[in-house]
Design an enzyme around this catalytic site. Sequence first.
Site, PDB file in Angstrom:
ATOM      1  N   ASP A  46       4.365   3.458   6.045  1.00 16.92           N
ATOM      2  CA  ASP A  46       3.801   3.152   7.364  1.00 16.92           C
ATOM      3  C   ASP A  46       4.824   2.562   8.308  1.00 16.92           C
ATOM      4  O   ASP A  46       5.887   2.093   7.901  1.00 16.92           O
ATOM      5  CB  ASP A  46       2.675   2.130   7.206  1.00 16.92           C
ATOM      6  CG  ASP A  46       3.225   0.726   6.886  1.00 16.92           C
ATOM      7  OD1 ASP A  46       3.980   0.604   5.903  1.00 16.92           O
ATOM      8  OD2 ASP A  46       2.926  -0.220   7.627  1.00 16.92           O
ATOM      9  N   ASP A  55      14.925  -0.399   0.075  1.00 15.75           N
ATOM     10  CA  ASP A  55      15.708  -0.530   1.299  1.00 15.75           C
ATOM     11  C   ASP A  55      16.726  -1.666   1.089  1.00 15.75           C
ATOM     12  O   ASP A  55      17.772  -1.457   0.481  1.00 15.75           O
ATOM     13  CB  ASP A  55      14.695  -0.806   2.421  1.00 15.75           C
ATOM     14  CG  ASP A  55      15.301  -0.843   3.801  1.00 15.75           C
ATOM     15  OD1 ASP A  55      16.220  -0.070   4.058  1.00 15.75           O
ATOM     16  OD2 ASP A  55      14.837  -1.652   4.632  1.00 15.75           O
ATOM     17  N   LYS A  86       0.803  -1.205   0.000  1.00 15.62           N
ATOM     18  CA  LYS A  86       0.000   0.000   0.000  1.00 15.62           C
ATOM     19  C   LYS A  86       0.847   1.271   0.000  1.00 15.62           C
ATOM     20  O   LYS A  86       0.339   2.362  -0.199  1.00 15.62           O
ATOM     21  CB  LYS A  86      -0.885   0.007   1.264  1.00 15.62           C
ATOM     22  CG  LYS A  86      -1.936  -1.083   1.254  1.00 15.62           C
ATOM     23  CD  LYS A  86      -2.667  -1.156   2.607  1.00 15.62           C
ATOM     24  CE  LYS A  86      -2.024  -2.259   3.398  1.00 15.62           C
ATOM     25  NZ  LYS A  86      -2.750  -2.700   4.591  1.00 15.62           N
ATOM     26  N   GLY A  87       2.146   1.099   0.221  1.00 20.80           N
ATOM     27  CA  GLY A  87       3.023   2.257   0.426  1.00 20.80           C
ATOM     28  C   GLY A  87       3.071   3.264  -0.703  1.00 20.80           C
ATOM     29  O   GLY A  87       3.320   4.444  -0.480  1.00 20.80           O
ATOM     30  N   ARG A  93       0.435   6.416   7.525  1.00 25.02           N
ATOM     31  CA  ARG A  93       0.428   6.493   6.057  1.00 25.02           C
ATOM     32  C   ARG A  93      -0.172   7.787   5.527  1.00 25.02           C
ATOM     33  O   ARG A  93       0.170   8.233   4.449  1.00 25.02           O
ATOM     34  CB  ARG A  93      -0.420   5.356   5.468  1.00 25.02           C
ATOM     35  CG  ARG A  93       0.252   4.015   5.433  1.00 25.02           C
ATOM     36  CD  ARG A  93      -0.550   3.100   4.511  1.00 25.02           C
ATOM     37  NE  ARG A  93      -0.375   1.693   4.849  1.00 25.02           N
ATOM     38  CZ  ARG A  93       0.678   0.962   4.468  1.00 25.02           C
ATOM     39  NH1 ARG A  93       1.627   1.500   3.751  1.00 25.02           N
ATOM     40  NH2 ARG A  93       0.756  -0.305   4.811  1.00 25.02           N
ATOM     41  N   PHE A 123      14.264   5.229   9.736  1.00 28.52           N
ATOM     42  CA  PHE A 123      12.945   4.696   9.400  1.00 28.52           C
ATOM     43  C   PHE A 123      11.980   5.858   9.246  1.00 28.52           C
ATOM     44  O   PHE A 123      11.752   6.637  10.166  1.00 28.52           O
ATOM     45  CB  PHE A 123      12.446   3.693  10.437  1.00 28.52           C
ATOM     46  CG  PHE A 123      11.345   2.841   9.883  1.00 28.52           C
ATOM     47  CD1 PHE A 123      11.645   1.746   9.078  1.00 28.52           C
ATOM     48  CD2 PHE A 123      10.012   3.157  10.104  1.00 28.52           C
ATOM     49  CE1 PHE A 123      10.637   0.974   8.504  1.00 28.52           C
ATOM     50  CE2 PHE A 123       8.994   2.390   9.541  1.00 28.52           C
ATOM     51  CZ  PHE A 123       9.320   1.296   8.746  1.00 28.52           C
ATOM     52  N   LYS A 179      17.254   4.125   0.024  1.00 28.60           N
ATOM     53  CA  LYS A 179      18.171   4.071   1.174  1.00 28.60           C
ATOM     54  C   LYS A 179      19.350   3.180   0.774  1.00 28.60           C
ATOM     55  O   LYS A 179      19.387   2.001   1.142  1.00 28.60           O
ATOM     56  CB  LYS A 179      17.466   3.432   2.380  1.00 28.60           C
ATOM     57  CG  LYS A 179      16.592   4.364   3.188  1.00 28.60           C
ATOM     58  CD  LYS A 179      16.326   3.814   4.585  1.00 28.60           C
ATOM     59  CE  LYS A 179      15.004   3.133   4.687  1.00 28.60           C
ATOM     60  NZ  LYS A 179      14.591   2.777   6.072  1.00 28.60           N
ATOM     61  N   GLU A 183       7.176   2.216  -6.563  1.00 28.95           N
ATOM     62  CA  GLU A 183       7.440   1.782  -5.191  1.00 28.95           C
ATOM     63  C   GLU A 183       7.675   3.000  -4.297  1.00 28.95           C
ATOM     64  O   GLU A 183       8.118   4.052  -4.768  1.00 28.95           O
ATOM     65  CB  GLU A 183       8.664   0.840  -5.242  1.00 28.95           C
ATOM     66  CG  GLU A 183       9.154   0.235  -3.985  1.00 28.95           C
ATOM     67  CD  GLU A 183       8.155  -0.562  -3.149  1.00 28.95           C
ATOM     68  OE1 GLU A 183       7.094  -0.002  -2.816  1.00 28.95           O
ATOM     69  OE2 GLU A 183       8.465  -1.694  -2.766  1.00 28.95           O
ATOM     70  N   ASP A 184       7.366   2.860  -3.030  1.00 31.07           N
ATOM     71  CA  ASP A 184       7.581   3.981  -2.102  1.00 31.07           C
ATOM     72  C   ASP A 184       9.058   4.151  -1.751  1.00 31.07           C
ATOM     73  O   ASP A 184       9.599   5.244  -1.764  1.00 31.07           O
ATOM     74  CB  ASP A 184       6.726   3.825  -0.832  1.00 31.07           C
ATOM     75  CG  ASP A 184       6.885   2.471  -0.133  1.00 31.07           C
ATOM     76  OD1 ASP A 184       7.627   1.605  -0.632  1.00 31.07           O
ATOM     77  OD2 ASP A 184       6.239   2.278   0.916  1.00 31.07           O
TER      78      ASP A 184
HETATM   79  P1  IMP Z   1      13.054  -3.863   0.724  1.00 25.96           P
HETATM   80  O1  IMP Z   1      12.458  -5.119   0.198  1.00 25.96           O
HETATM   81  O2  IMP Z   1      13.891  -4.119   1.953  1.00 25.96           O
HETATM   82  O3  IMP Z   1      13.780  -3.034  -0.294  1.00 25.96           O
HETATM   83  O4  IMP Z   1      11.884  -3.018   1.337  1.00 25.96           O
HETATM   84  C1  IMP Z   1      10.970  -2.328   0.594  1.00 25.96           C
HETATM   85  C2  IMP Z   1       9.702  -2.107   1.395  1.00 25.96           C
HETATM   86  O5  IMP Z   1       9.977  -1.975   2.794  1.00 25.96           O
HETATM   87  C3  IMP Z   1       9.054  -0.825   1.003  1.00 25.96           C
HETATM   88  O6  IMP Z   1       8.092  -1.050   0.012  1.00 25.96           O
HETATM   89  C4  IMP Z   1       8.413  -0.346   2.278  1.00 25.96           C
HETATM   90  O7  IMP Z   1       7.098  -0.840   2.367  1.00 25.96           O
HETATM   91  C5  IMP Z   1       9.230  -0.943   3.388  1.00 25.96           C
HETATM   92  N1  IMP Z   1      10.159   0.039   3.978  1.00 25.96           N
HETATM   93  C6  IMP Z   1      11.504   0.079   3.859  1.00 25.96           C
HETATM   94  N2  IMP Z   1      12.043   1.128   4.515  1.00 25.96           N
HETATM   95  C7  IMP Z   1      10.991   1.784   5.065  1.00 25.96           C
HETATM   96  C8  IMP Z   1      10.883   2.971   5.864  1.00 25.96           C
HETATM   97  O8  IMP Z   1      11.858   3.672   6.217  1.00 25.96           O
HETATM   98  N3  IMP Z   1       9.617   3.310   6.225  1.00 25.96           N
HETATM   99  C9  IMP Z   1       8.518   2.609   5.879  1.00 25.96           C
HETATM  100  N4  IMP Z   1       8.566   1.496   5.123  1.00 25.96           N
HETATM  101  C10 IMP Z   1       9.799   1.085   4.721  1.00 25.96           C
HETATM  102 MG    MG Z   2       5.444  -1.050   4.141  1.00 27.31          MG
END
Ligand code: IMP
Ligand code: MG
Length: 178
Positions: free
Chosen positions: A158, A102, A42-43, A164, A151, A130, A98-99
């Site tokens: 969220d 990470d 949902k991000g 959100r 974070f 990030k 994508e939001d």
């Molecule tokens: P990844 O798979 O570790 O790259 O994570 C991606 C997902 O993790 C994003 O779509 C977010 O939903 C969540 N996420 C990563 N960092 C943050 C943050 O700082 N705040 C909120 N959600 C995050």
């Molecule tokens: Mg999330």
Amino acid sequence: MNKDVERILVSEHELASIVERLAREIDSDYEGRDLLMVGVLKGSILFMADLMKAMKNDFKIDFVVVSSYADGTESTGRVNVLKDVSQSVEGKDLLIVEDIIDSGNTLSFLVKYFLAKGAASVKIVTLFDKPDRRRVEVPVKYVGKVIPDAFIVGYGLDYAEKYRTLPYVGILKPEVYL
Ligand code: IMP
Ligand code: MG
């Protein structure tokens, strides 16, 4: 400001100018192509809504729901598709919306997933990056803003389904999740 937010990292005003810049880049790169924008729920909802309004080209949209975080702040590394796109992606130019990227687990999985389903191309637009936290290399075509390892919440992002709907992006106070 929300009481759980330590400080505002990206204001509403800055978000609007980031979105406008990305819309111009995507419009010019995808001119005349069969674009399908795939939002990761949902991000990405607020970002995607504003991005779509700012774009001039015509395109189609769809959504996926994936999970890897449960209710924590660390990726588990396993990605599950909880809801898939509702149309064929075969031969289409996909842009995943994508939001934040990470660890890279989510997007690395999704790119492979859609290529395996026959998409002609799969590119990524992410509002935030990030890079310090990356564990899997993922080529990202469009990045809104590179941010430090903190974070963040708001504008779709969220923590345990909260914050959100904040119109800005803020750094969450560590005592909220520690
Ligand atoms: P990844 O798979 O570790 O790259 O994570 C991606 C997902 O993790 C994003 O779509 C977010 O939903 C969540 N996420 C990563 N960092 C943050 C943050 O700082 N705040 C909120 N959600 C995050
Ligand atoms: Mg999330």
